[in-house]
Enzyme design. Structure first.
Site, PDB file in Angstrom:
ATOM      1  N   GLU A  83       1.319  -1.404  -0.222  1.00 41.23           N
ATOM      2  CA  GLU A  83      -0.478  -0.129  -0.221  1.00 41.23           C
ATOM      3  C   GLU A  83       0.741   0.984   0.241  1.00 41.23           C
ATOM      4  O   GLU A  83       1.474   1.241   0.552  1.00 41.23           O
ATOM      5  CB  GLU A  83      -1.256   0.243   1.253  1.00 41.23           C
ATOM      6  CG  GLU A  83      -1.467  -1.182   0.888  1.00 41.23           C
ATOM      7  CD  GLU A  83      -3.808  -0.639   2.280  1.00 41.23           C
ATOM      8  OE1 GLU A  83      -2.972   0.125   2.855  1.00 41.23           O
ATOM      9  OE2 GLU A  83      -4.561  -1.979   1.595  1.00 41.23           O
ATOM     10  N   CYS A  91       2.996   8.106   1.121  1.00 37.55           N
ATOM     11  CA  CYS A  91       4.116   7.505   2.168  1.00 37.55           C
ATOM     12  C   CYS A  91       4.031   6.508   1.361  1.00 37.55           C
ATOM     13  O   CYS A  91       3.401   5.832   0.676  1.00 37.55           O
ATOM     14  CB  CYS A  91       2.722   7.845   2.605  1.00 37.55           C
ATOM     15  SG  CYS A  91       2.702   6.552   4.822  1.00 37.55           S
ATOM     16  N   CYS A 139       4.780  -6.461   9.433  1.00 34.30           N
ATOM     17  CA  CYS A 139       6.167  -5.914  10.592  1.00 34.30           C
ATOM     18  C   CYS A 139       6.122  -7.265  11.247  1.00 34.30           C
ATOM     19  O   CYS A 139       5.283  -7.778  11.923  1.00 34.30           O
ATOM     20  CB  CYS A 139       5.087  -4.661  11.081  1.00 34.30           C
ATOM     21  SG  CYS A 139       6.566  -3.485  12.040  1.00 34.30           S
ATOM     22  N   CYS A 175       3.103  -3.210  17.779  1.00 35.87           N
ATOM     23  CA  CYS A 175       3.346  -1.819  17.704  1.00 35.87           C
ATOM     24  C   CYS A 175       1.360  -2.448  18.389  1.00 35.87           C
ATOM     25  O   CYS A 175       0.881  -2.195  17.675  1.00 35.87           O
ATOM     26  CB  CYS A 175       3.052  -0.964  17.100  1.00 35.87           C
ATOM     27  SG  CYS A 175       4.945  -0.601  17.023  1.00 35.87           S
ATOM     28  N   CYS A 190      -1.284  -0.369  15.951  1.00 36.61           N
ATOM     29  CA  CYS A 190      -1.344   0.026  14.697  1.00 36.61           C
ATOM     30  C   CYS A 190      -1.440  -1.445  13.586  1.00 36.61           C
ATOM     31  O   CYS A 190      -1.312  -2.237  14.311  1.00 36.61           O
ATOM     32  CB  CYS A 190       0.550  -0.479  14.611  1.00 36.61           C
ATOM     33  SG  CYS A 190       0.907  -0.334  12.378  1.00 36.61           S
ATOM     34  N   CYS A 196      -2.162   6.901   8.619  1.00 37.04           N
ATOM     35  CA  CYS A 196      -1.662   6.575   9.417  1.00 37.04           C
ATOM     36  C   CYS A 196      -1.204   5.353   9.816  1.00 37.04           C
ATOM     37  O   CYS A 196      -2.556   5.875  10.898  1.00 37.04           O
ATOM     38  CB  CYS A 196      -0.486   7.126  10.350  1.00 37.04           C
ATOM     39  SG  CYS A 196       0.825   7.824  10.363  1.00 37.04           S
TER      40      CYS A 196
HETATM   41  N1  SAH Z   1       7.398   1.563  11.115  1.00 37.29           N
HETATM   42  C1  SAH Z   1       8.265   2.820  11.229  1.00 37.29           C
HETATM   43  C2  SAH Z   1       7.321   3.267  10.208  1.00 37.29           C
HETATM   44  C3  SAH Z   1       5.403   2.458   9.600  1.00 37.29           C
HETATM   45  S1  SAH Z   1       4.229   3.659  10.966  1.00 37.29           S
HETATM   46  C4  SAH Z   1       7.268   3.329  12.146  1.00 37.29           C
HETATM   47  O1  SAH Z   1       6.390   2.834  13.265  1.00 37.29           O
HETATM   48  O2  SAH Z   1       7.590   4.570  12.750  1.00 37.29           O
HETATM   49  C5  SAH Z   1       4.485   5.214  11.026  1.00 37.29           C
HETATM   50  C6  SAH Z   1       3.662   6.142  11.735  1.00 37.29           C
HETATM   51  O3  SAH Z   1       2.434   5.766  12.285  1.00 37.29           O
HETATM   52  C7  SAH Z   1       4.399   6.023  12.675  1.00 37.29           C
HETATM   53  O4  SAH Z   1       4.467   7.068  13.907  1.00 37.29           O
HETATM   54  C8  SAH Z   1       3.331   4.513  13.903  1.00 37.29           C
HETATM   55  O5  SAH Z   1       3.425   4.923  15.320  1.00 37.29           O
HETATM   56  C9  SAH Z   1       1.994   5.950  13.204  1.00 37.29           C
HETATM   57  N2  SAH Z   1       0.867   4.542  13.894  1.00 37.29           N
HETATM   58  C10 SAH Z   1       0.834   3.697  13.104  1.00 37.29           C
HETATM   59  N3  SAH Z   1      -0.076   2.951  14.086  1.00 37.29           N
HETATM   60  C11 SAH Z   1      -1.149   4.043  14.041  1.00 37.29           C
HETATM   61  C12 SAH Z   1      -3.171   4.690  14.087  1.00 37.29           C
HETATM   62  N4  SAH Z   1      -3.280   3.431  14.047  1.00 37.29           N
HETATM   63  N5  SAH Z   1      -2.950   5.975  13.859  1.00 37.29           N
HETATM   64  C13 SAH Z   1      -2.003   6.800  14.071  1.00 37.29           C
HETATM   65  N6  SAH Z   1      -0.535   6.203  13.437  1.00 37.29           N
HETATM   66  C14 SAH Z   1      -0.505   5.719  13.625  1.00 37.29           C
HETATM   67 FE1  SF4 Z   2       5.413  -2.000  12.276  1.00 40.73          FE
HETATM   68 FE2  SF4 Z   2       3.541  -0.290  12.639  1.00 40.73          FE
HETATM   69 FE3  SF4 Z   2       4.904  -0.378  15.089  1.00 40.73          FE
HETATM   70 FE4  SF4 Z   2       5.731   1.111  13.194  1.00 40.73          FE
HETATM   71  S1  SF4 Z   2       4.254   1.540  14.194  1.00 40.73           S
HETATM   72  S2  SF4 Z   2       7.366  -1.023  13.678  1.00 40.73           S
HETATM   73  S3  SF4 Z   2       4.751  -0.828  10.990  1.00 40.73           S
HETATM   74  S4  SF4 Z   2       3.865  -2.271  14.018  1.00 40.73           S
END
Ligand code: SAH
Ligand code: SF4
Length: 384
Positions: free
Chosen positions: A113, A127, A134, A138, A141, A363
């Site tokens: 995506e 983006c 992954c 987190c 996410c 995001c």
């Molecule tokens: N893995 C990397 C980059 C991809 S995530 C990282 O974690 O930084 C890009 C951003 O989106 C990160 O700051 C992540 O914490 C945020 N993010 C993930 N899930 C989200 C959500 N459901 N709502 C808002 N931000 C989110």
């Molecule tokens: Fe992976 Fe999502 Fe955590 Fe970024 S925020 S490291 S994409 S699990």
């Protein structure tokens, strides 16, 4: 009597290797590949590679036949040895707010995506994803709920930019008034677990005689893979973004489990040592606003304290809900109160406007379509 050869069936044995795609090759790799393929002798390879490079990355051509300043026989030899094919676009969605999302398939099971967000950065940001799925989980996410399928190749990362440029009609590379001005590695995956390919892709994307998006307009976001920070800075000179989300280890461990491996103090030390860090090249700290979890003014104050002395910007990301998530986005007054504390400490406009919510393009909402379909099939099977 003549002998007839039956060519109707392919001979047994392995299928011929696919022609390598030029898209993900760095300049040096392209030059070497041109020599190895016998397209040009070593003394002419640099010139030939430069010509091809310009056609591919400045003009965006997908057909060797279009390379009009290259001799016909050379074009044929290039076409025999290499490919310029774009990946398949499985789905394209456009949000009410102009955000565009593509689902790109590069191989069976490899669905990526990519999201274009207008009015972000200088004029618009793309983006991009660095992995399918992954390994980190987190808890807020959506991508984190999908197991890692694999790292994307440099070609698959560059292809995301090419697909967006095709769709935005931005070939040849415009010098001014670009719609796609910035790249953020904030799609699916953890870019620092795929640094070799991310660095190679950035070399291609930033090249002045190609896509020419400057390294200062390329941001790599990480959940905090501390040992790779130095390499990222040295190899890419990209802007750094850190997904912080909490100011103490207990909470950060819950939200970003990688914190158990690299706790906040270690992360901060790694950030302070990021190559090139200065007031002109600040780190962005991302902080997702989760209702009742990390959104009090006291935590805003703790954040200010934690970042003291680091040239930084703060990005508050309203949590983007996804089906099945356990969190809620903080209420707007809570976000504003949090932002006010940061404003008083000198951080300007820290709230990121949510974009593309109607097409699940915001995001942390990205997850490959095949995975979603598989999940919905599982749910249906479980319900029946
Ligand atoms: N893995 C990397 C980059 C991809 S995530 C990282 O974690 O930084 C890009 C951003 O989106 C990160 O700051 C992540 O914490 C945020 N993010 C993930 N899930 C989200 C959500 N459901 N709502 C808002 N931000 C989110
Ligand atoms: Fe992976 Fe999502 Fe955590 Fe970024 S925020 S490291 S994409 S699990």
């Amino acid at each position: 009597m003549g002998v007839t050869l039956d060519l109707s069936r392919a001979p047994a044995g392995p299928a011929p290797a696919p022609r390598p795609n030029i898209t993900g090759m760095t300049r040096d790799e392209l030059r070497a590949a041109i020599v190895t393929a016998g397209v040009a002798p070593p003394e002419k390879a640099r010139m030939r590679a430069s010509q091809v490079w310009r056609w591919v990355h400045h003009y965006g051509v997908t057909d060797f036949g279009a390379m009009t300043d290259v001799a016909k026989e050379t074009r044929a030899a290039l076409a025999d040895a290499f490919s310029l094919a774009r990946p398949e676009i499985v789905e394209r969605q456009v949000s009410k707010d102009g955000t565009r999302k593509w689902l790109i398939r590069t191989a069976p099971g490899i669905e990526i995506e990519t999201v274009y967000i207008p009015d972000v950065g200088r004029s618009g940001a793309l983006c991009v994803s660095s992995q399918v799925g992954c390994t980190l989980n987190c808890t807020f996410c959506h991508t984190g709920t999908q197991a890692l399928v694999r790292n994307l190749t440099a070609a698959e990362i560059v292809a995301q930019v090419q697909v967006a440029r095709d769709d935005l009609g931005e070939w040849p590379s415009p010098k001014e008034d670009r719609r796609l001005s910035n790249i953020v590695f904030m799609g699916m995956g953890e870019p620092l677990y795929n640094l070799d390919n991310v660095a190679a892709a950035i070399d291609v994307i930033a090249d002045n005689e190609g896509i020419a998006i400057s390294r200062r307009r390329i941001t790599v976001s990480t959940s905090g893979v501390v040992p790779e920070l130095k390499g990222l800075g040295e190899r890419t000179q990209a802007m750094l973004a850190i997904s912080l989300h909490a100011t103490n280890d207990a909470l950060r461990e819950e939200l970003v489990p990688l914190n158990k491996k690299y706790p906040i103090a270690e992360l901060m030390a790694g950030i302070r040592a990021y190559p090139g860090l200065s007031n002109a090249k600040r780190v962005t700290f991302e902080y997702v606003m989760l209702k009742g979890v990390n959104d009090t003014p006291a935590e805003a104050k703790a954040l200010v304290k934690l970042l003291a002395g680091i040239p930084s910007k703060i990005n508050l990301i309203p949590f983007n809900p996804w089906p099945g998530s356990n969190y809620e986005c903080s209420d707007w007054p809570a976000i504003e109160a949090f932002a006010a504390v940061l404003n008083r400490a000198g951080y300007a406009s820290p709230i990121r406007t949510p974009r593309g919510r109607d097409i699940l393009a915001a995001c942390g909402q990205l997850k490959s379509e095949s995975e979603k379909v598989r999940a919905s099939v599982r749910r249906k099977a479980a319900a029946s």
